[in-house]
Design a protein around this motif. Structure first.
Motif, PDB file in Angstrom:
ATOM      1  N   GLU A 270      -3.059 -13.180  -0.064  1.00  0.00           N
ATOM      2  CA  GLU A 270      -4.006 -14.265   0.229  1.00  0.00           C
ATOM      3  C   GLU A 270      -5.190 -13.785   1.071  1.00  0.00           C
ATOM      4  O   GLU A 270      -6.232 -14.427   1.105  1.00  0.00           O
ATOM      5  N   LYS A 271      -5.054 -12.661   1.746  1.00  0.00           N
ATOM      6  CA  LYS A 271      -6.140 -12.097   2.555  1.00  0.00           C
ATOM      7  C   LYS A 271      -6.632 -10.809   1.892  1.00  0.00           C
ATOM      8  O   LYS A 271      -5.873 -10.132   1.211  1.00  0.00           O
ATOM      9  N   PRO A 272      -7.882 -10.430   2.117  1.00  0.00           N
ATOM     10  CA  PRO A 272      -8.372  -9.164   1.564  1.00  0.00           C
ATOM     11  C   PRO A 272      -7.522  -7.990   2.049  1.00  0.00           C
ATOM     12  O   PRO A 272      -7.077  -7.965   3.198  1.00  0.00           O
ATOM     13  N   LEU A 273      -7.295  -7.042   1.172  1.00  0.00           N
ATOM     14  CA  LEU A 273      -6.531  -5.845   1.475  1.00  0.00           C
ATOM     15  C   LEU A 273      -7.458  -4.657   1.289  1.00  0.00           C
ATOM     16  O   LEU A 273      -7.947  -4.418   0.184  1.00  0.00           O
ATOM     17  N   ASN A 274      -7.754  -3.939   2.382  1.00  0.00           N
ATOM     18  CA  ASN A 274      -8.713  -2.826   2.348  1.00  0.00           C
ATOM     19  C   ASN A 274     -10.044  -3.257   1.746  1.00  0.00           C
ATOM     20  O   ASN A 274     -10.643  -2.534   0.955  1.00  0.00           O
ATOM     21  N   GLY A 275     -10.472  -4.432   2.097  1.00  0.00           N
ATOM     22  CA  GLY A 275     -11.761  -4.938   1.649  1.00  0.00           C
ATOM     23  C   GLY A 275     -11.776  -5.516   0.251  1.00  0.00           C
ATOM     24  O   GLY A 275     -12.817  -5.935  -0.239  1.00  0.00           O
TER      25      GLY A 275
ATOM     26  N   TYR B 255      -7.579  -9.618  -3.766  1.00  0.00           N
ATOM     27  CA  TYR B 255      -6.792  -9.672  -4.988  1.00  0.00           C
ATOM     28  C   TYR B 255      -6.539 -11.116  -5.368  1.00  0.00           C
ATOM     29  O   TYR B 255      -6.430 -11.985  -4.514  1.00  0.00           O
ATOM     30  N   GLN B 256      -6.433 -11.348  -6.658  1.00  0.00           N
ATOM     31  CA  GLN B 256      -6.155 -12.681  -7.163  1.00  0.00           C
ATOM     32  C   GLN B 256      -4.673 -12.780  -7.498  1.00  0.00           C
ATOM     33  O   GLN B 256      -4.225 -12.204  -8.477  1.00  0.00           O
ATOM     34  N   TRP B 257      -3.930 -13.470  -6.673  1.00  0.00           N
ATOM     35  CA  TRP B 257      -2.510 -13.655  -6.926  1.00  0.00           C
ATOM     36  C   TRP B 257      -2.322 -14.858  -7.827  1.00  0.00           C
ATOM     37  O   TRP B 257      -3.060 -15.827  -7.781  1.00  0.00           O
ATOM     38  N   SER B 258      -1.319 -14.762  -8.690  1.00  0.00           N
ATOM     39  CA  SER B 258      -0.872 -15.940  -9.429  1.00  0.00           C
ATOM     40  C   SER B 258       0.647 -15.888  -9.471  1.00  0.00           C
ATOM     41  O   SER B 258       1.246 -14.821  -9.321  1.00  0.00           O
ATOM     42  N   SER B 259       1.260 -17.012  -9.669  1.00  0.00           N
ATOM     43  CA  SER B 259       2.725 -17.059  -9.721  1.00  0.00           C
ATOM     44  C   SER B 259       3.253 -16.402 -10.991  1.00  0.00           C
ATOM     45  O   SER B 259       4.459 -16.306 -11.178  1.00  0.00           O
ATOM     46  N   LEU B 260       2.357 -15.922 -11.854  1.00  0.00           N
ATOM     47  CA  LEU B 260       2.766 -15.210 -13.061  1.00  0.00           C
ATOM     48  C   LEU B 260       2.861 -13.698 -12.832  1.00  0.00           C
ATOM     49  O   LEU B 260       3.183 -12.963 -13.759  1.00  0.00           O
ATOM     50  N   HIS B 261       2.602 -13.233 -11.609  1.00  0.00           N
ATOM     51  CA  HIS B 261       2.857 -11.830 -11.305  1.00  0.00           C
ATOM     52  C   HIS B 261       4.366 -11.615 -11.382  1.00  0.00           C
ATOM     53  O   HIS B 261       5.150 -12.513 -11.044  1.00  0.00           O
ATOM     54  N   PRO B 262       4.818 -10.419 -11.802  1.00  0.00           N
ATOM     55  CA  PRO B 262       6.264 -10.188 -11.900  1.00  0.00           C
ATOM     56  C   PRO B 262       6.922 -10.199 -10.528  1.00  0.00           C
ATOM     57  O   PRO B 262       6.335  -9.759  -9.545  1.00  0.00           O
TER      58      PRO B 262
END
Length: 171
Positions: free
Chosen positions: A85-90, A93-100
């Motif tokens: 939910e927060k930037p990682l190394n600038g 990322y777009q998270w969705s519940s469809l990530h494995p």
């Protein structure tokens, strides 16, 4: 309209029929003239084995985080909503519940999957289904590129939603 599935967080487990067969699994790095040559095979991995499998059903996709959460009531994924939910190394990322789902153990699967009458495939079933009747190292050929793997070009490890990559010849 084209027969493609549109995955949503509400989508259930989608199964494909893997045909029965007698086939080789595994690989060897001894000779290009022998079956299942892969120069990166470790010495302890071979030789290829002939196995017979009856037809079986296998999930078309890895289990998404949303399905695991419906099954267990929790989401243990390291690449879940709180991590991304927060930037990682600038990079945002777009998270969705469809990530494995990840960060689950074999024991977790043995505990929870039977609730949905599911189980993990055997090593032979997994390899046979992934190869999809091909004889090359990968179903699409003898090498792999970034566009064919769940790999981040930024150098940071992250995952892509299930269904992000083309299916093998069996779907």
């Amino acid at each position: 309209s084209e027969g493609n599935l549109i995955l949503t967080p509400e989508t259930g487990v989608i199964l494909v029929l893997v045909p029965g067969s007698t086939s080789l699994i595994g690989s060897q790095s001894e000779s290009k003239d022998l079956p299942r040559f892969d120069p990166y095979t470790e010495s302890w991995e071979g030789p290829p084995l002939l196995v017979k499998e009856s037809a079986y059903l296998l999930s078309k996709y890895e289990m998404p985080q949303t399905q695991w959460e419906r099954l267990t009531g929790s989401n243990p994924s390291g690449y879940g909503p709180t991590r991304l939910e927060k930037p990682l190394n600038g990079i945002q990322y777009q998270w969705s519940s469809l990530h494995p789902v990840e960060q689950i153990s074999w024991n977790d699967c043995q505990k929870w999957l039977p609730r949905w009458n599911l189980k993990l495939p055997t090593e032979a079933q997994w390899e046979y289904a992934c190869r999809a009747g091909t004889e090359s190292v990968f179903p699409w050929g003898s090498s792999i590129t970034i566009s064919q793997a769940n790999y981040s070009v930024t150098g940071l490890e992250d995952t892509r939603p299930v269904g992000s990559y083309p299916p093998n010849p069996w779907g």
